[in-house]
Design an enzyme around this catalytic site. Structure first.
Site, PDB file in Angstrom:
ATOM      1  CG  HIS A  67      -0.371   0.317   2.511  1.00 18.90           C
ATOM      2  ND1 HIS A  67       0.059  -0.650   3.390  1.00 18.90           N
ATOM      3  CD2 HIS A  67      -0.121   1.498   3.127  1.00 18.90           C
ATOM      4  CE1 HIS A  67       0.538  -0.095   4.480  1.00 18.90           C
ATOM      5  NE2 HIS A  67       0.441   1.222   4.353  1.00 18.90           N
TER       6      HIS A  67
ATOM      7  CG  ASP B  33       0.259  -4.042   2.985  1.00 20.98           C
ATOM      8  OD1 ASP B  33       0.274  -3.438   1.892  1.00 20.98           O
ATOM      9  OD2 ASP B  33       0.312  -3.459   4.089  1.00 20.98           O
TER      10      ASP B  33
ATOM     11  CB  SER C 286       3.248   1.610   6.337  1.00 23.30           C
ATOM     12  OG  SER C 286       2.062   1.627   7.094  1.00 23.30           O
TER      13      SER C 286
END
Length: 404
Positions: free
Chosen positions: A135, A165, A249
């Site tokens: 993402h 992911d 992230s």
């Protein structure tokens, strides 16, 4: 008349004289001792005078009647297991900038759409490889990696995987010095100290370090892959109370030895809840990273079907359309079968209901995908039990090389 002893008087007078001499000698000795202490103490490093701290200069000013005496402040070089771990892995954590093309009529034509973190895990053939989250790079027209010293490098996307992911980038290795070491996430214990490194909220807080513990292992978190409101997958993640914020992230979760044991992901958490951070275990990430680096995609087994969970269908259709026995309330419906697919070759048809794979019960689509993706490989044989118009049947399928 009394008797007078002249010898006694002489002896008494001598004793008094001796006592006076002793007292005078002691007094002189005490005075000399105090004088020697006052003179000697400053020379052997003791400062017995009152002092004040000059916060501007960082130097202490000791004052007395004779004027100021300047002494330097002492600084400490603190080294702990945490600082050693951060020193080892910190420079391997980089910033990732997602740049997307904007309207033709805008002045620049492109702009930063988002940012995250990444971990340099390999150097080979003049290239360095960076793992991050899918993402973080999703929708990018170009990607940029920022090293810990501020150096910016153009990055190429090797491959990404929406299911886990994860994504892998490639950059020029000439300016890369630090490579992260992968640890063993399967050996982690609840309560074990861990450290998160990343760039929360972008470049302003690049290289931020937060400390916590492992709060939970093998947490199953529902994930809606296509954002249709239905759960498509359950991500198995590590839970930590180390602060993981937007921008973290793709960054590293490391153990006290400075080894990467997880790739942090805010996407999985979705809702920001204080004290709960989630990280993809490095042991489950490693085969995904390897496939993305080598093939640009993850090599997963392929059945060739469209699926729906039985529990999503009204009870009326479970009985009347699918003809399931009353005691069968879970399983996976084969909605369509692709032509010439492994499913068609195994004899599966529309509206068959899969209830078991390799002897394991299959309750819903998530169970089926977990069994298929986590336990099977391309080319493996898959034993299936299924219901067709109320009758239990069995078949064996040879898995192909795609997704579902």
């Amino acid at each position: 008349m009394g008797y007078y002893d002249q010898d006694y008087e002489t002896r008494y007078t001598k004793q008094k004289g001796n006592r006076g001499g002793y007292f005078l000698a002691s007094l002189v000795g005490a005075i000399l001792g105090v004088f020697l202490i006052v003179v000697a103490l400053p020379k052997i490093g003791f400062n017995v005078l009152p002092y004040s701290i000059d916060t501007n200069s960082g130097v202490e000013d000791a004052t007395n009647n004779g004027g100021p005496v300047r002494t330097e402040s002492v600084s400490l070089d603190v080294v702990t297991d945490v600082t050693k771990a951060v020193d080892k892995a910190g420079d391997a954590v980089v910033g990732i900038t997602n740049i997307q093309t904007t309207s033709f009529w805008t002045e620049s034509g492109s702009q930063e759409a988002g940012s995250g973190s990444g971990v340099i895990y390999k150097k080979a053939g003049g290239k360095a490889y960076v793992v991050t989250n899918h993402h973080v790079i999703e929708g990018a027209n170009s990607l940029e990696v920022t090293l810990s010293d501020g150096t910016k490098l153009e990055a190429n996307l090797r491959g990404s995987d929406v299911w886990t992911d994860l994504a892998v980038l490639e950059v020029d290795a000439s300016k890369i010095e630090t490579i992260a070491e992968f640890g063993d996430s399967d050996a982690l214990k609840i309560g074990e100290p861990v450290i998160a490194i990343g760039n929360p909220l972008g470049a302003t807080f690049s290289g931020s370090v937060t400390q916590g513990i492992i709060s939970g292992l093998e947490r199953a978190i529902p994930v809606d892959i296509n954002q249709d409101g239905m759960v498509d997958w359950q991500a198995e993640v590590l839970q930590t109370d180390a602060a993981i914020n937007p921008g973290n992230s793709g960054g590293a979760l490391i153990n006290i030895s400075g080894q990467v044991i997880g790739i942090n992901s805010m996407k999985i958490a979705q809702n920001a809840v204080e004290g709960i951070g989630l990280s993809i275990p490095i042991k489950s990430a490693e085969p995904i990273i390897s496939d993305l680096e080598q093939f640009g995609e993850v090599k997963r087994p392929y059945m060739g079907v469209q699926l729906q969970s039985v529990n999503e269908v009204p009870a009326y259709h479970q009985r009347e359309t699918l003809k399931l026995p009353e005691d069968v309330t879970s399983g996976v419906i084969v909605m369509t079968v692709d032509p010439n697919s492994p499913a068609e070759q195994a004899g599966l048809e529309d509206f068959d209901v899969i209830v078991e794979m390799d002897g394991e019960p299959i309750k819903d689509v998530i169970d089926l995908r977990k069994h298929l993706y986590n336990k099977k490989k391309v080319g493996d044989q898959l034993k299936i039990k299924y219901y067709r118009t109320g009758e239990l049947k069995e078949t064996t399928m040879k898995l192909g090389g795609n997704t579902l």
